[in-house]
Design a protein around this motif. Structure first.
Motif, mmCIF file in Angstrom:
data_model
loop_
_atom_site.group_PDB
_atom_site.id
_atom_site.type_symbol
_atom_site.label_atom_id
_atom_site.label_comp_id
_atom_site.label_asym_id
_atom_site.label_seq_id
_atom_site.Cartn_x
_atom_site.Cartn_y
_atom_site.Cartn_z
ATOM 1 N N ASN A 451 0.837 -1.207 0.000
ATOM 2 C CA ASN A 451 0.000 0.000 0.000
ATOM 3 C C ASN A 451 0.870 1.254 0.000
ATOM 4 O O ASN A 451 1.799 1.378 0.804
ATOM 5 N N VAL A 452 0.542 2.168 -0.888
ATOM 6 C CA VAL A 452 1.268 3.439 -0.976
ATOM 7 C C VAL A 452 0.257 4.577 -1.025
ATOM 8 O O VAL A 452 -0.692 4.536 -1.820
ATOM 9 N N PHE A 453 0.472 5.590 -0.193
ATOM 10 C CA PHE A 453 -0.333 6.805 -0.271
ATOM 11 C C PHE A 453 0.485 7.887 -0.971
ATOM 12 O O PHE A 453 1.631 8.161 -0.579
ATOM 13 N N PRO A 454 -0.062 8.487 -2.009
ATOM 14 C CA PRO A 454 0.710 9.447 -2.813
ATOM 15 C C PRO A 454 1.320 10.585 -2.015
ATOM 16 O O PRO A 454 2.399 11.076 -2.358
ATOM 17 N N ASP A 477 -0.978 -1.520 -14.227
ATOM 18 C CA ASP A 477 0.260 -2.190 -14.588
ATOM 19 C C ASP A 477 -0.003 -3.695 -14.619
ATOM 20 O O ASP A 477 -0.539 -4.262 -13.657
ATOM 21 N N GLU A 478 0.358 -4.346 -15.722
ATOM 22 C CA GLU A 478 0.054 -5.766 -15.879
ATOM 23 C C GLU A 478 0.775 -6.622 -14.843
ATOM 24 O O GLU A 478 0.236 -7.617 -14.356
ATOM 25 N N GLU A 479 1.993 -6.252 -14.476
ATOM 26 C CA GLU A 479 2.782 -7.073 -13.562
ATOM 27 C C GLU A 479 2.455 -6.802 -12.105
ATOM 28 O O GLU A 479 2.292 -7.727 -11.298
ATOM 29 N N PHE A 480 2.336 -5.505 -11.742
ATOM 30 C CA PHE A 480 2.172 -5.137 -10.327
ATOM 31 C C PHE A 480 0.748 -4.715 -9.960
ATOM 32 O O PHE A 480 0.488 -4.394 -8.808
ATOM 33 N N GLY A 481 -0.177 -4.708 -10.906
ATOM 34 C CA GLY A 481 -1.535 -4.243 -10.639
ATOM 35 C C GLY A 481 -1.639 -2.746 -10.841
ATOM 36 O O GLY A 481 -2.456 -2.258 -11.604
ATOM 37 N N GLN A 482 -0.779 -1.996 -10.129
ATOM 38 C CA GLN A 482 -0.654 -0.559 -10.303
ATOM 39 C C GLN A 482 0.817 -0.184 -10.201
ATOM 40 O O GLN A 482 1.601 -0.858 -9.537
ATOM 41 N N ARG A 483 1.171 0.904 -10.839
ATOM 42 C CA ARG A 483 2.509 1.463 -10.666
ATOM 43 C C ARG A 483 2.368 2.951 -10.406
ATOM 44 O O ARG A 483 1.351 3.566 -10.736
ATOM 45 N N LEU A 484 3.376 3.527 -9.793
ATOM 46 C CA LEU A 484 3.343 4.946 -9.468
ATOM 47 C C LEU A 484 3.811 5.781 -10.648
ATOM 48 O O LEU A 484 4.813 5.457 -11.299
ATOM 49 N N ALA A 503 15.898 8.534 -8.320
ATOM 50 C CA ALA A 503 17.009 8.302 -7.394
ATOM 51 C C ALA A 503 16.768 9.003 -6.056
ATOM 52 O O ALA A 503 17.099 8.466 -4.988
ATOM 53 N N HIS A 504 16.190 10.189 -6.114
ATOM 54 C CA HIS A 504 15.873 10.940 -4.889
ATOM 55 C C HIS A 504 14.867 10.169 -4.027
ATOM 56 O O HIS A 504 15.033 10.076 -2.799
ATOM 57 N N VAL A 505 13.843 9.611 -4.653
ATOM 58 C CA VAL A 505 12.849 8.844 -3.903
ATOM 59 C C VAL A 505 13.469 7.553 -3.367
ATOM 60 O O VAL A 505 13.278 7.187 -2.197
ATOM 61 N N LYS A 506 14.234 6.869 -4.203
ATOM 62 C CA LYS A 506 14.842 5.597 -3.805
ATOM 63 C C LYS A 506 15.773 5.771 -2.613
ATOM 64 O O LYS A 506 15.905 4.885 -1.761
ATOM 65 N N LEU A 509 12.933 6.495 0.479
ATOM 66 C CA LEU A 509 11.749 5.680 0.741
ATOM 67 C C LEU A 509 11.978 4.255 0.243
ATOM 68 O O LEU A 509 12.942 3.968 -0.466
ATOM 69 N N ALA A 510 11.037 3.394 0.609
ATOM 70 C CA ALA A 510 11.123 2.002 0.179
ATOM 71 C C ALA A 510 11.071 1.899 -1.345
ATOM 72 O O ALA A 510 10.487 2.752 -2.025
ATOM 73 N N ARG A 511 11.646 0.820 -1.865
ATOM 74 C CA ARG A 511 11.753 0.650 -3.314
ATOM 75 C C ARG A 511 10.393 0.690 -4.003
ATOM 76 O O ARG A 511 10.252 1.260 -5.096
ATOM 77 N N TYR A 512 9.354 0.090 -3.367
ATOM 78 C CA TYR A 512 8.041 0.035 -4.013
ATOM 79 C C TYR A 512 7.347 1.399 -4.067
ATOM 80 O O TYR A 512 6.296 1.544 -4.695
ATOM 81 N N LYS A 513 7.935 2.412 -3.435
ATOM 82 C CA LYS A 513 7.369 3.765 -3.480
ATOM 83 C C LYS A 513 8.034 4.648 -4.539
ATOM 84 O O LYS A 513 7.707 5.826 -4.674
ATOM 85 N N VAL A 514 8.958 4.065 -5.287
ATOM 86 C CA VAL A 514 9.655 4.823 -6.330
ATOM 87 C C VAL A 514 8.791 4.870 -7.591
ATOM 88 O O VAL A 514 8.395 3.825 -8.108
#
Length: 538
Positions: A451-454, A477-484, A503-506, A509-514
């Motif tokens: 779960n990610v909140f924008p 997104d076909e692989e992840f359901g949704q992507r940011l 790179a700034h987000v990575k 924050l966690a990888r799945y929030k990039v």
């Protein structure tokens, strides 16, 4: 017994509310007779006209409004609204009529707000960012019988049904017109006091409409004690001066306008927001409070230290921000520019006030929306309807407030649990009981099962010195359901590219929030109150 406990809570809230109002100067102890007269005036004519009458009685020379045409005393506003009320009555507007106003902030709108209350008519405050179809839809749904509008909006009126009587609220002195102009109606009509209506008409606010046609949220009555919900955590005082940058059709601007009038404070306003003109107005009129939505505050702070230093804003004790999320970065920059004066209010059109973060709250926990003031309750619930009491656990936000509405004008309502109204947001409390908003319930993104909140990603992005604005949403997104997907507005001269943004987000924050995709825009699409129109991003 629950009934006894509820009664005890109400009594305690009432006592505390009176204490808060006394501290602000609204309860003129020992002249309680003046306090009773004030309550009676508001009950007779509503919060706009009633408050002006109170202030005029307190000081007949006190200035109530300063707009681009100059100052008007409360006494002058009272007389002008008497004349306009009589002119409206001669044209069939009265108890139960629905009068819509599509106006910028100026004396014409304020006079009309007061006049409708004196007639017992209802006032519908239209968004100045409306398109013609939106204006027509809302006018038809709310059964508008008369429309006040600024001349600049004439082109929108072709979509409105011809049975609606129209009045210009503003026109250039050299302009030609074929409808009555408010100043002409006022000048040609007797300004003696008008008869008291059976009941004040109240007003209708509109929701932001970011997800569709705006809904009507009526406010038929306003309790005299309701002002304590603002004054408990925002130290406004009698007889000061407020710069009203937020538009009056918006809940933020309207609530603070009513409160300023009740306090007998001067309201300084102008038709269109301009960041540097705002600073100049604060300096010229020695304003003690500034009322803004966060995008306005962003534009003021983005002027930079050199421009800010040109204006003496040392009179400011309060910067009151509300209407949309205030990022930690913007709040901290505001504190650097103006000192510890920031008050961050969280609420909605439906519930009005939920919490307020004081400067101390912000210093100790940047990004918080604070704690509930007197008369408000905030609780968190999970999806099964169970109350969440542990700190740092996210849940859906529900609010109880003396200013909460009782349902939309179309008969619908928001979800309720235990008498509390859903805000549509999710959030958490910290160990000190301060609320943080994590995002909109319907904006949560599920990417690869996480779960990610924008808002978390957006707040991080705007902390980057080369990023002015950012919006993040989920796309299929076909692989992840949704992507940011991130939409970013860069500062002038920035050389950031998509890889640098990721790179700034990575790094923070966690990888799945990039965000997997980054789009650069010149500006984000926003409505008239600064909320991002996410449906226009793709």
């Amino acid at each position: 017994m629950p009934g006894v406990a509820d009664l005890a809570t109400k009594v305690a809230d009432t006592v505390r509310s009176v204490e808060v109002m006394w501290r602000a100067g609204l309860v003129p102890f020992p002249r309680l007779d003046e306090g009773l007269r004030s309550i009676a005036a508001v009950r007779r004519f509503g919060p706009f006209a009633g408050a002006a009458q109170i202030a005029s009685r307190r000081d007949s020379t006190a200035v109530g409004l300063i707009d681009e045409l100059g100052p008007l005393t409360f006494k002058q506003l009272d007389a002008r609204s008497n004349a306009l009320a009589r002119a409206f009555a001669q044209r069939g507007i009265g108890q139960g009529s629905m009068v819509a106003a599509l106006c910028r902030d100026h004396r014409g709108l304020v006079t009309a707000m007061m006049a409708t209350g004196k007639l017992g008519a209802r006032l519908l405050l239209m968004n100045t960012g409306f398109s013609a179809p939106q204006l027509a839809d809302v006018a038809a749904r709310e059964k508008v019988t008369a429309l006040l509008y600024d001349e600049e909006f004439t082109g929108l009126l072709s979509a409105v049904d011809g049975s609606v009587e129209r009045y210009l609220a503003w026109v250039d002195s050299s302009g030609e017109h074929d409808v009555p102009v408010l100043d002409e109606l006022i000048a040609s009509t007797d300004d003696r006091p008008v008869p008291v209506p059976d009941r004040p008409g109240g007003f209708v606010l509109l929701t932001s409409g970011t997800t569709g046609t705006p809904k009507g949220a009526p406010r038929p009555e306003v309790s005299a004690l309701a002002s304590a919900q603002f004054l408990d955590r925002v130290p406004l005082r009698v007889g000061e001066s407020t710069y009203m940058a937020a538009p009056l059709f918006h809940g933020t601007g309207l609530s603070q306008f009513i409160l300023s009038f009740a306090l007998g404070s001067t309201v300084v306003t102008r038709r269109r927001f301009d960041p540097e003109a705002t600073l100049a107005g604060i300096a010229e009129h020695r304003c003690t409070a500034l009322v803004v939505v966060p995008t306005m505050l962003q534009r003021i702070i983005d002027l930079g230290p050199e421009v800010l230093a040109r204006y003496d804003t040392s009179s400011l004790r309060i910067v009151f921000a509300a209407g949309s999320a205030l990022s930690p970065d913007l709040g901290n920059r505001t504190t650097e520019a103006f000192g510890e004066v920031l008050h961050n209010l969280y609420g909605s059109t439906e519930c009005a006030v939920a919490t307020v973060a004081t400067p101390r709250d912000w210093r100790e926990a940047p990004g918080t929306v604070g704690k509930p003031p007197v008369g408000c309750r905030v609780e968190l619930y999970d999806d099964a309807g169970n109350r969440i009491t542990e700190p740092e656990v996210t849940g859906r936000v529900f609010v109880g407030s003396g200013l909460s509405f009782t349902g939309y004008t179309d008969g619908r309502n928001k979800e309720m649990i235990n008498g509390l109204l859903s805000t549509g947001d999710v959030g958490h409390f910290d160990a000190e009981g301060r609320l943080f908003i994590d995002g909109r319930d319907d904006e949560m993104i599920v990417s690869g099962g996480e779960n990610v909140f924008p808002i978390e990603v957006e707040n991080l992005l705007v902390e980057h010195p080369e990023v002015l604005e950012a919006a993040v949403l989920g796309v299929p997104d076909e692989e992840f359901g949704q992507r940011l997907k991130a939409f970013v507005v860069l500062a002038e001269g920035s050389t950031l590219d998509a890889d640098a943004v990721r790179a700034h987000v990575k790094a923070n924050l966690a990888r799945y929030k990039v965000p997997r995709e980054v789009v650069f825009l010149d500006e984000l699409p926003r409505n008239a109150t600064g909320k991002v129109l996410r449906r226009e991003l793709s």
